[in-house]
Structures are given as structure tokens and as C-alpha cells.
Design an enzyme around this catalytic site. Sequence first.
Site, PDB file in Angstrom:
ATOM      1  N   SER A  10       6.593  -4.218  -9.861  1.00 51.41           N
ATOM      2  CA  SER A  10       6.118  -3.646  -8.723  1.00 51.41           C
ATOM      3  C   SER A  10       5.768  -4.787  -7.882  1.00 51.41           C
ATOM      4  CB  SER A  10       4.775  -2.833  -8.830  1.00 51.41           C
ATOM      5  OG  SER A  10       3.893  -3.523  -9.548  1.00 51.41           O
TER       6      SER A  10
ATOM      7  N   ALA B 115       0.658  -1.107  -0.042  1.00 54.13           N
ATOM      8  CA  ALA B 115      -0.091  -0.069  -0.047  1.00 54.13           C
ATOM      9  C   ALA B 115       0.962   1.245  -0.005  1.00 54.13           C
ATOM     10  CB  ALA B 115      -1.128  -0.032   0.958  1.00 54.13           C
ATOM     11  N   SER B 116       2.086   1.078  -0.229  1.00 60.64           N
ATOM     12  CA  SER B 116       2.967   2.353  -0.258  1.00 60.64           C
ATOM     13  C   SER B 116       2.639   2.987  -1.712  1.00 60.64           C
ATOM     14  CB  SER B 116       4.508   2.022  -0.244  1.00 60.64           C
ATOM     15  OG  SER B 116       4.846   1.030  -1.201  1.00 60.64           O
TER      16      SER B 116
ATOM     17  N   SER C  32       2.059   0.179  -7.355  1.00 61.46           N
ATOM     18  CA  SER C  32       1.375  -0.279  -8.499  1.00 61.46           C
ATOM     19  C   SER C  32       0.841   0.736  -9.191  1.00 61.46           C
ATOM     20  CB  SER C  32       0.329  -1.425  -7.935  1.00 61.46           C
ATOM     21  OG  SER C  32       0.711  -2.432  -7.228  1.00 61.46           O
TER      22      SER C  32
HETATM   23  P1  ADP Z   1       0.981  -0.954  -3.558  1.00 58.71           P
HETATM   24  O1  ADP Z   1       0.957  -1.620  -4.944  1.00 58.71           O
HETATM   25  O2  ADP Z   1       2.285  -0.403  -3.052  1.00 58.71           O
HETATM   26  O3  ADP Z   1       0.528  -1.956  -2.632  1.00 58.71           O
HETATM   27  P2  ADP Z   1      -1.057   0.606  -4.246  1.00 58.71           P
HETATM   28  O4  ADP Z   1      -0.529   1.291  -5.559  1.00 58.71           O
HETATM   29  O5  ADP Z   1      -2.136  -0.335  -4.467  1.00 58.71           O
HETATM   30  O6  ADP Z   1       0.153   0.181  -3.415  1.00 58.71           O
HETATM   31  O7  ADP Z   1      -1.460   1.868  -3.571  1.00 58.71           O
HETATM   32  C1  ADP Z   1      -2.005   1.927  -2.210  1.00 58.71           C
HETATM   33  C2  ADP Z   1      -3.092   2.851  -2.199  1.00 58.71           C
HETATM   34  O8  ADP Z   1      -2.332   4.110  -1.935  1.00 58.71           O
HETATM   35  C3  ADP Z   1      -4.135   3.077  -3.090  1.00 58.71           C
HETATM   36  O9  ADP Z   1      -5.347   3.337  -2.678  1.00 58.71           O
HETATM   37  C4  ADP Z   1      -3.591   4.369  -4.131  1.00 58.71           C
HETATM   38  O10 ADP Z   1      -4.978   5.066  -4.632  1.00 58.71           O
HETATM   39  C5  ADP Z   1      -2.970   5.175  -2.870  1.00 58.71           C
HETATM   40  N1  ADP Z   1      -1.686   5.949  -3.353  1.00 58.71           N
HETATM   41  C6  ADP Z   1      -0.660   5.435  -4.196  1.00 58.71           C
HETATM   42  N2  ADP Z   1       0.050   6.375  -4.329  1.00 58.71           N
HETATM   43  C7  ADP Z   1      -0.454   7.518  -3.896  1.00 58.71           C
HETATM   44  C8  ADP Z   1       0.097   8.996  -3.853  1.00 58.71           C
HETATM   45  N3  ADP Z   1       1.403   9.050  -4.353  1.00 58.71           N
HETATM   46  N4  ADP Z   1      -0.536   9.841  -3.032  1.00 58.71           N
HETATM   47  C9  ADP Z   1      -1.685   9.244  -2.416  1.00 58.71           C
HETATM   48  N5  ADP Z   1      -1.994   8.195  -2.681  1.00 58.71           N
HETATM   49  C10 ADP Z   1      -1.411   7.097  -3.443  1.00 58.71           C
END
Ligand code: ADP
Length: 208
Positions: A105, A37-38, A41
Site C-alpha cells: 500500500s 487517506a483513500s 492501508s
Molecule cells: P491510506 O492508506 O490510503 O492513506 P487509510 O487506510 O489510512 O488511507 O484510510 C484513511 C482513513 O479513511 C482512515 O481514517 C480510515 O478509517 C478511513 N477509511 C478507509 N477505508 C474506508 C472505507 N472503505 N470507508 C470509509 N472510510 C474508510
Amino acid sequence: MMTSANVTWHEGAVGRMERWQSLGARGATLWFTGLPASGKSTVAAAVEARLVRDGRAAYRLDGDNLRHGVCGDLGFSPADREENVRRTAEVARLLADAGTIAIVSVVSPFAAGRAAARALHERDGLQFVEIFVNTPVEECIRRDPKGLYKRARAGELQGMTGVDAPYEAPVDPDVELTFGCDVGEAVERVLSALDPAPAAVRGTQPAR
Ligand code: ADP
């Protein structure tokens, strides 16, 4: 390097440089690492869309998506995570060799696995860009789009990175996206680290 017994490498009739020149391509791997959730993706998908719309071959290797197929037999033990990263790196290297920009990712929590992925590319003369999506764990927990942190904190899920499994942060990433960086800005930062594509020289004949 692992190699099966009784196999011999078979050279094709076309080399990397001829392939890349003919296609006007330059393969590379963009490797996003960070806590669940960082935002890996999200930024990876935006980078992919931008590259493809600019006419570059780019293809995302998303950790969850790969676990629907090529890594579908793996769990989340340290050994399985290591194997997950190893296979992902091998697939990325093949895509990059083919002239595609592989956009990985995966959480890839261990520094050794990421270093091995980089070494695999660099040994083969391929650009490897490590991108650390450095979002604080408190913010990841707040976002938690898949509810995984909630389940881990309730004890329903074991081995969750950032809760009861370690994440070794990169010490010297090529790009670091810190919290507060919006997606558009993140895309620009990542693209500025990527080598540009050469102009296509179609119909190039190999030297005879
Ligand atoms: P990961 O792939 O690292 O698990 P995600 O891309 O699924 O993380 O993103 C997790 C959440 O954070 C999603 O709800 C997304 O909309 C939100 N998010 C991603 N990038 C940002 C950003 N730069 N600023 C704010 N929110 C973001």
C-alpha cells in the site's frame, strides 16, 4: 534492470515450484494505489488478516512503514518517490517468489512506476494485481487522519499528492474500489482477483 558490477547470480538448490508445492503456497503481489487517506492501508490490513487467518502467507508492505527502514533515506521528490516504488516492487517480488502474498500500500502516484512494478513481476511469472482505491480527493481531505492535507493546504508541507503534487490515476486497474465500497466488500473484491493457493504436497522430492 540495475545490477552492480562484478556480481554473479547464485542459483539455490530449491526452485520456486518445489518451494511453493512443499509449502502449499502461491506467491503474488497485491498493489494498492490511491491518494493519501483513500483507504489503501485499511483495506490492505483487512486483506492481510483474512489471508493469514485462512492459512496463507501474506505480508503487508505499507508505504509509511517502509519509510521507517528500507526507504527511510528517501523523501518525497519525484525522483525519491520513483525510487521508493522501485525498491518496494523489488521487495514485493522477493516475497512473492518466496510464496508469500505481498500486500503493497503505497500512493505510487506515477503510472510508469506502477507499470515497471508490474513488468518486474510478470517477467518473473508472478501474479501482480493492481488495485486502484478510487476515493475522491474531497473525501480524502475530509478524512485526513494524519492531518497532511490540512498542513499542505496551509502551505506548511510541500509536494503533497492531491494538493500540489500529481496523482496519475490508473486507466486499467485489475480492481477498482470506488467510494462507498465498505471494507468487507473491498476485501472480497480483492480476494476474488487472486489466484487460489494449490494444495500442499509436503516432502516433494526434486527430480534427480
Ligand atoms: P491510506 O492508506 O490510503 O492513506 P487509510 O487506510 O489510512 O488511507 O484510510 C484513511 C482513513 O479513511 C482512515 O481514517 C480510515 O478509517 C478511513 N477509511 C478507509 N477505508 C474506508 C472505507 N472503505 N470507508 C470509509 N472510510 C474508510
